[in-house]
Each structure stands twice: as structure tokens, then as C-alpha cells.
Design a protein around this motif. Structure first.
Motif, PDB file in Angstrom:
ATOM      1  N   ALA A   1       1.920   7.583  -6.133  1.00 55.54           N
ATOM      2  CA  ALA A   1       0.763   8.258  -6.725  1.00 55.54           C
ATOM      3  C   ALA A   1       0.746   9.745  -6.402  1.00 55.54           C
ATOM      4  O   ALA A   1       0.372  10.560  -7.238  1.00 55.54           O
ATOM      5  N   VAL A   2       1.179  10.094  -5.196  1.00 53.19           N
ATOM      6  CA  VAL A   2       1.042  11.481  -4.746  1.00 53.19           C
ATOM      7  C   VAL A   2       1.732  12.497  -5.676  1.00 53.19           C
ATOM      8  O   VAL A   2       1.123  13.498  -6.051  1.00 53.19           O
ATOM      9  N   PRO A   3       3.003  12.261  -6.087  1.00 53.18           N
ATOM     10  CA  PRO A   3       3.657  13.266  -6.938  1.00 53.18           C
ATOM     11  C   PRO A   3       2.883  13.538  -8.232  1.00 53.18           C
ATOM     12  O   PRO A   3       2.997  14.611  -8.810  1.00 53.18           O
TER      13      PRO A   3
ATOM     14  N   TRP B   1       0.831  -1.217   0.000  1.00 55.36           N
ATOM     15  CA  TRP B   1       0.000   0.000   0.000  1.00 55.36           C
ATOM     16  C   TRP B   1       0.860   1.260   0.000  1.00 55.36           C
ATOM     17  O   TRP B   1       0.627   2.197  -0.756  1.00 55.36           O
ATOM     18  N   ILE B   2       1.895   1.273   0.849  1.00 53.70           N
ATOM     19  CA  ILE B   2       2.681   2.497   1.034  1.00 53.70           C
ATOM     20  C   ILE B   2       3.349   2.987  -0.262  1.00 53.70           C
ATOM     21  O   ILE B   2       3.148   4.134  -0.659  1.00 53.70           O
ATOM     22  N   PRO B   3       4.122   2.154  -0.931  1.00 52.48           N
ATOM     23  CA  PRO B   3       4.751   2.657  -2.166  1.00 52.48           C
ATOM     24  C   PRO B   3       3.726   3.045  -3.222  1.00 52.48           C
ATOM     25  O   PRO B   3       3.959   3.980  -3.986  1.00 52.48           O
TER      26      PRO B   3
ATOM     27  N   ARG C   1      11.616   6.181  -9.005  1.00 54.58           N
ATOM     28  CA  ARG C   1      11.162   6.827  -7.781  1.00 54.58           C
ATOM     29  C   ARG C   1      10.317   5.903  -6.903  1.00 54.58           C
ATOM     30  O   ARG C   1      10.483   5.862  -5.683  1.00 54.58           O
ATOM     31  N   GLY C   2       9.436   5.158  -7.536  1.00 54.91           N
ATOM     32  CA  GLY C   2       8.562   4.266  -6.775  1.00 54.91           C
ATOM     33  C   GLY C   2       9.361   3.297  -5.925  1.00 54.91           C
ATOM     34  O   GLY C   2       9.096   3.109  -4.735  1.00 54.91           O
ATOM     35  N   ARG C   3      10.394   2.697  -6.536  1.00 57.16           N
ATOM     36  CA  ARG C   3      11.170   1.689  -5.815  1.00 57.16           C
ATOM     37  C   ARG C   3      12.026   2.323  -4.724  1.00 57.16           C
ATOM     38  O   ARG C   3      12.145   1.789  -3.637  1.00 57.16           O
ATOM     39  N   VAL C   4      12.630   3.483  -5.028  1.00 58.65           N
ATOM     40  CA  VAL C   4      13.442   4.140  -4.002  1.00 58.65           C
ATOM     41  C   VAL C   4      12.563   4.499  -2.805  1.00 58.65           C
ATOM     42  O   VAL C   4      12.939   4.299  -1.653  1.00 58.65           O
ATOM     43  N   PHE C   5      11.382   5.005  -3.097  1.00 62.40           N
ATOM     44  CA  PHE C   5      10.513   5.380  -1.992  1.00 62.40           C
ATOM     45  C   PHE C   5      10.003   4.181  -1.213  1.00 62.40           C
ATOM     46  O   PHE C   5       9.767   4.281  -0.013  1.00 62.40           O
TER      47      PHE C   5
END
Ligand code: ADP
Ligand code: TYD
Length: 688
Positions: free
Chosen positions: A117-119, A110-112, A348-352
């Protein structure tokens, strides 16, 4: 809405731990159940965390979030039901553990999905603000509400004296709240934020790759990008500091002689600090380099952990806890904002995922480990007269964890510093005032920069010439210059600003004109000369602006200092000779010269008094750089003192290698420079 969900998260974390420990009566079993349940929440992150980012990148984020939330609603909601249906304590704890494990595992997906999605919903310039909002709600406000809510609930029930039915005990209610918040999020994401759904062309293309390829790409990116690597480690460090404090808070509260309430208070205060730091930090430091701010905050958080280790009163502990939270929060904010800016869009998704999941993992790991470690150690009470302190394993743990954190913070500051050479404290203070310092312009400086300052008629020109003649006689490369008006452009500025016949510039315009003259002067004359190794002697420099425009015109001295530092690119003189003289005497000398007065010379006596004391203050603040002389003394004597001071400084500069003449003893003994010649005698200096 997402904030409400994380409220559920945190209240769930606390509640499951307490719920498990409440199933046992002996304290060892309680401790083990509390620690064990929390540890279980961390296992899935270890196992699954790394691929969660890939997952979030591959599938439709809206559906991912909704499905995960519905599942979490079911699992979390089932935990308090077990004892109601007659489950034994052992079965209850087992199911709480399993359900928590599953819930926590799917949260990782859920978190990633949410982070990625937010950006897409906001513009780049709003990233810091958006991060502030997300972080304040996730880590700041909601855990406080969780802790407060839970303790209020418990206290309220105890005080009211009513006996609640089994299904409505405070902890049970908290668990239901946790579950319901998940259901609510699922509904809002599904019906309310449809734009999260769908996939960009790039993501569709990337999904063609194998999952393992995507996974490896993500890790390789982090590994080979030093800034990202440093940020990730730094963020983890800050959270470890916070986690250690939370984990140790129970025994720590006891060591302060405070009870259960103090535990909740400390827990709440850390998160209050997070909220304050994240919410107000950027407003306070304004444009301070975020790379520097990041490292500073890790040091702040860790230093505060050490302070906690030493605090002997609850009030001190609360201040420490607040600062731990604030430092960790600001580090996290600076770190995530930098990551958004520095991480390529594609990964970005994976880093976050790594950051978000890593942060939870580190936090929980630190909480659990700290809890275990303090449980192991014993404590000894030490009486120090008026106060007595518990020297416990808790405090040792806090001191060690804090020290390690400071080391990590300094390390990451050094690695990431984008303003090397700018003093840290001055930069911070300048930024708080709205004017961060610029890094000094880089140049190889081999010469020596000497400045003469003082009021009107103090004898600056006289001393400049005496010194220059003496050095030149010794075949040194000497450049004599002055402000204002040493360059062609400067001469025109000098006319504008000093001509008694021209219109008087306003104080700010006057300050800018002097700064403009100085900027051009430094760039075209002073720096080139210093680079080639010359001795540059200037009649007036920055201090004149601080004294005349600052103290004289009463403009804020800090602003003038900042303006000058900007104009000169941070170039400071090696030596400032301040010729201090009573304004009456100085102005008397000037009028005796009989060339008429310029605009500033004709200012009031009070003006010149202010200027004089401003010069003296500047010298007192930095005695190593200044030579203050009573300018009423004979010129030759003054020249001798200047020479004495310079002789030490000249040793080692390239200029010194020139052959000696005027500076050797054999030079004319009748010369007014005799004294200077003696002191500067290079034949006697150790190097020649
Ligand atoms: N130490 C001194 N004692 C007495 N008179 C001095 C001394 N130094 C300089 N003077 C005289 O004072 C006047 C102003 O000196 P100057 O060097 O032009 O000052 P400034 O450059 O600070 O305005 C000149 O006439 C100079 O000969
Ligand atoms: C360099 C500088 C000079 N001044 C003023 C001081 C002097 O009154 C004037 C010119 O200085 P100066 O060249 O010393 O004049 P003089 O040779 O006639 O003594 O400019 C400032 O107010 N701010 C500055 O930054």
C-alpha cells in the motif's frame, strides 16, 4: 503510527520470551522456554509466508490490515490474563505459545498489505526517504524503545520496592501495551488512511487468476531475476548477522564479565546502529552506487560480527554492535530501495512479502539458533598477561557467522557491481565528498601511454622528441602529442588560456578550459592511438592540472583530480616521467630561448615552487608509475634513463614486434641515443 505498532511487535517479542522463561525456576527450563517461545514465532512464517503476498495482492488492503490488527489485539491481550484467572504455569506458557503463534501468523498477512500500500501513497523519487522512515521506525527506534522501556520498567519496579499487583508486573504491562498498539493501528488505518482501500484494475484482473497461479508467478519472478535473487539473499545474510549477535548476546555479555544490563545494552546498541545507519547512511554516502553500497554494508556488518568475536571489553563490544546494526540497516535500506526500483510493479507485493517475511524469519531463526548453540558449548578462560579472554562457543560462533557473512557480501558485491574497475575505497571516499567516480571508459588498450611532466623549461619537449625519434627509428608506431593544444579545438583553447594578451580566466574557468582541452585530446587522439597499439608520448597531462591549478592556483586538488578523471574517462598513463628542476634554472632556460613568456611562465617564484613540490608529491604517492629525474643533468643521460625504464614496459606490446634498427647494438655508435639503444636492444629481450 505504524512505528508505534512495531514498537509493540518488538516489545512483544522480548516480553513473550521473558514471560515464558519467568514461569520456570531452573535455568535449563528457562532457556528452553525462552528459545521455544521465540521459535514458535517463526514457524508460521515458514508455513504461511509465501502465500501472504498473494493474499495481500488479492483482497482490499485496508480491510485486511484492520481485521488482522483487531485479531492481534484480542490474542496478544489474552496472554497475560491466563495466570490471573488461575492458569497453571504450564497452561500459561501453552496459551502464550498458541496466541503468539496465531498473532504471528496473521501478521504475515498484514505486512505485505502494508508494504504494497505504501508505494501508492508516495512518489517514486521519495522511495528511499520513505524506506528510511519505515525502517527506522520498524527496526531502529522502536526496538530500542522496547528494550529500554522494558529494562526501565523492570529496574524501576525493583528499585521502588513497592510490590505491584499480579496484573501490573512490568512484563504484563508490556504485553498489554503490545495488544493496545494493535487496536490503535486498526482504528487509524480504518478511519485515518482510507486511500489504502480499493483495488486497481490490474489487481482486479490478476485476482481472476487462481491463487496458486499468482503464487507460482511470484516465486518464478524472483528465481529468474538475478539481481532480485542476489538482493533477497544479501538482505537475509545481513539480518542473519544481526540475529546471531542478538541471540548470542546473553552469553556474550557474561563472557565480557558484564551482567544482565550489558545484554540489554548490546541489544539496544544493535538497533541504535540500525537507526543510525538507515537514518544517516544515505546522507553520508550521497550518490554512491546503491548496488555497491549494498555489498559493502554486508561486508561491514559481517566484519563487525567477527570483531565482536574478538572484543574483550564491553566498550569494544558496543562499538562492534553499533557497526553490526549500522551495516545491516544500510544493507537493508539499499536492498529494499533497489528492489522497489528493479521489481516490476505487478509482482511487487509478492516479492516484498518474501523479503519482509524472510527477514523476520531469518532474524528469529538466527536469534534462536545462536541462543541454542551458545547454550550447548562450554567456555574456557585464557590468560594473556594483562587481559584474560573467554574462548567460548559464543565467540567461535560469532567468528564463523561473520566469516560466512563476509563471503556472502563479497559475492553479492561482485554479482551486482555496476562500476567494475573503479577502485572501491576511492569510489567511497569520492562519494562521501559528493563526487562518485565514473567507471573508466571501456576500450581495448594495446599501446603504451607515456607522459612527460615538469615545470617550465625542464626539458620536456627535448625529451619527448629524443624518445620519439629513437622509437621511430626502430619502426615503432609513435604518436607525439601535448597538452594543451594538440587538437584544432585544443589550439583555440590554448590561445584562450595562455595568451598573455587575452583576459586572464578565473582559476576555475582556467581549470575547466584545461579539462576541456584534455577531454577532446584524449577522446580524439590518445585513445584511438592506444587502441591501434601505438606508443603515445604526451608533453604534459593530468598532473599538470593537479600541480598548476591545484597547488599553484590553490584550488582543492581532489576536485581537480575528479574533474580530470571525468574528462579523460579515467585514462591513466602507463609511465609518467617527471623532469624535476629548480624553477629558477627552468625559467632561466626558457628566457634564454628568447621567445617571450606566456601567462603562466610569468607567475611568481612561489607559484612555481608550489608546482614543483606538487609534482614531486604526486610521484611519491605512486612510485611504480613514475620515473623522477633530475632535469639539470645532460639531456642524453636523461634520455638513457627513460629508455631503460621503457624497455621493460615495451616487451609484450604489439609495437615491440616491429623490426629493430636504432635499438640494436649495430646502430650508430656515435648517436647521442647510444645509451638508450643499448638498454632498449630488443635482440636481447627474452621475447625476440
Ligand atoms: N637537460 C638539459 N640541460 C640543459 N638544457 C636543456 C636540457 N633539456 C633541455 N634544455 C634546454 O632548455 C630549454 C627548454 O627545454 P624544453 O624541452 O623546451 O623544455 P619544456 O618543454 O619543459 O618547457 C631549451 O632551450 C632546451 O634546449
Ligand atoms: C596541461 C596543463 C598546462 N598548464 C600550463 C603549464 C604551462 O605553463 C602551460 C603550457 O605548457 P607548455 O605547453 O609546456 O608550454 P611551453 O611549451 O611554453 O613550456 O600550461 C596548466 O596550467 N595546466 C594544465 O593542465
Amino acid at each position: 503510527m505504524l512505528g508505534a505498532a512495531s514498537f509493540g511487535d518488538w516489545i512483544g517479542l522480548l516480553a513473550t520470551g521473558l514471560f515464558a522463561s519467568a514461569q520456570f525456576s531452573n535455568s535449563a527450563a528457562q532457556g528452553a522456554a525462552f528459545g521455544g517461545t521465540i521459535a514458535v514465532r517463526l514457524l508460521p512464517a515458514l508455513l504461511l509466508g509465501p502465500i501472504a503476498g498473494v493474499f495481500a495482492d488479492r483482497f482490499d488492503r485496508r480491510y485486511t490490515m484492520v481485521i488482522v490488527d483487531l485479531l492481534r489485539f484480542l490474542f496478544y491481550g489474552s496472554i497475560p490474563l491466563v495466570p490471573l484467572f488461575g492458569g497453571s504455569p504450564a497452561l500459561t506458557v501453552t496459551w502464550a505459545t498458541i496466541a503468539t503463534f496465531i498473532g504471528e501468523t496473521i501478521t504475515l498477512i498484514w505486512i505485505p498489505a502494508k508494504e504494497a500500500a505504501v508505494p501508492n501513497l508516495i512518489s517514486k523519487s521519495q522511495i528511499e526517504v520513505s524506506n528510511q522512515l519505515t525502517l527506522v521506525t520498524t527496526y531502529g527506534i522502536t526496538p530500542i524503545l522496547a528494550a529500554l522501556g522494558l529494562s526501565a520498567l523492570t529496574a524501576g519496579v525493583q528499585h521502588s520496592g513497592v510490590s505491584l499487583p499480579d496484573w501490573a508486573q512490568p512484563v504484563q504491562l508490556a504485553l498489554y501495551m503490545n495488544a493496545l498498539s494493535r487496536l490503535a493501528t486498526a482504528l487509524v488505518v480504518f478511519f485515518g488512511i482510507r486511500e489504502i482501500g480499493g483495488k486497481s484494475a490490474e489487481r482486479r484482473a490478476a485476482a481472476e487468476q487462481s491463487m496458486s497461479r499468482q503464487f507460482l508467478d511470484g516465486w518464478q519472478y524472483i528465481g529468474r531475476t538475478p539481481l532480485v535473487r542476489g538482493l533477497v539473499l544479501g538482505i537475509f545474510g545481513a539480518f542473519a548477522a544481526g540475529g546471531v549477535v542478538i541471540g548470542a548476546a546473553r552469553t556474550y555479555a557474561t563472557s565480557l564479565g558484564a551482567g544482565e544490563a550489558a545484554f540489554y545494552l548490546l541489544f539496544g546498541t544493535i538497533f541504535l546502529g540500525l537507526a543510525v545507519g538507515i537514518g544517516l547512511g544515505p546522507m553520508i554516502v550521497k550518490d554512491l552506487s546503491r548496488r555497491r553500497w549494498f555489498g559493502m554494508n554486508i561486508v561491514l556488518a559481517s566484519g563487525s560480527v567477527m570483531f565482536l568475536g574478538l572484543a574483550f571489553h564491553l566498550s569494544m563490544a558496543l562499538v562492534g554492535a553499533l557497526l553490526v546494526g549500522a551495516g545491516a540497516g544500510m544493507a537493508f535500506l539499499a536492498g529494499t530501495t533497489l528492489l522497489y526500483g528493479e521489481v516490476d510493479d505487478a509482482v511487487r507485493g509478492r516479492v516484498f512479502a518474501v523479503v519482509q517475511i524472510g527477514v523476520r524469519m531469518v532474524l528469529l531463526l538466527a536469534i534462536t539458533l545462536a541462543g541454542l548453540l551458545v547454550g550447548l558449548g562450554s567456555s574456557r578462560r585464557v590468560d594473556l598477561g594483562a587481559i584474560s579472554v573467554d574462548i567460548s562457543s559464543t565467540r567461535v560462533l560469532l567468528l564463523v557467522a561473520g566469516a560466512i557473512g563476509i563471503w556472502v557480501g563479497i559475492g553479492s558485491f561482485r554479482q551486482m557491481d555496476d562500476k567494475k574497475g573503479v577502485p572501491i575505497l576511492a569510489d567511497l571516499i569520492g562519494s562521501v565528498r559528493g563526487r562518485p567516480l565514473a567507471p573508466p571508459e571501456e576500450f581495448v588498450r594495446t599501446g603504451l601511454f607515456v607522459v612527460f611532466e615538469g615545470g617550465e623549461g625542464a626539458g620536456k619537449s627535448t625529451q619527448v622528441n629524443l624518445l620519439a625519434d629513437a622509437l621511430r627509428a626502430d619502426h615503432l608506431d609513435v604518436v607525439v602529442t601535448r597538452e594543451p593544444g594538440a587538437t584544432e579545438l585544443g589550439a583555440r583553447i590554448r590561445g584562450l588560456v595562455l595568451d598573455a594578451s587575452s583576459h586572464e580566466p578565473s582559476p576555475r574557468a582556467e581549470a575547466l578550459l584545461y579539462a576541456a582541452d584534455r577531454a577532446h585530446h584524449v577522446a580524439t587522439r590518445v585513445r584511438p592511438a592506444l587502441e591501434r597499439g601505438a606508443v603515445v608520448i604526451s608533453d604534459r597531462y593530468v598532473d599538470s592540472s593537479l600541480a598548476y591549478q591545484g597547488a599553484g592556483r590553490t584550488l582543492p586538488v581532489q576536485e581537480i583530480a575528479w574533474l580530470s578523471s571525468w574528462a579523460t574517462g579515467g585514462l591513466k598513463p602507463d609511465l609518467v616521467v617527471l623532469l624535476d628542476v629548480d624553477p629558477g634554472v627552468g625559467l632561466g632556460r626558457v628566457s634564454a630561448r628568447g621567445v617571450g613568456t606566456d601567462r603562466l611562465e610569468s607567475e611568481s617564484k612561489a607559484f612555481h615552487e608550489r608546482v614543483r613540490y606538487a609534482f614531486l608529491d604526486l610521484a611519491a604517492a605512486d612510485p611504480k608509475r613514475y620515473l623522477v629525474l633530475d632535469a639539470a643533468r645532460p639531456a642524453e643521460e636523461l634520455a638513457g634513463e627513460v629508455a631503460a625504464r621503457l624497455s621493460g614496459m615495451l616487451a609484450g606490446t604489439p609495437a615491440q614486434s616491429a623490426p629493430t634498427s636504432a635499438f640494436s647494438k649495430s646502430a650508430s655508435g656515435e648517436s647521442p641515443l647510444e645509451e638508450m639503444a643499448e638498454v632498449l636492444d630488443l635482440d636481447e629481450s627474452p621475447k625476440s
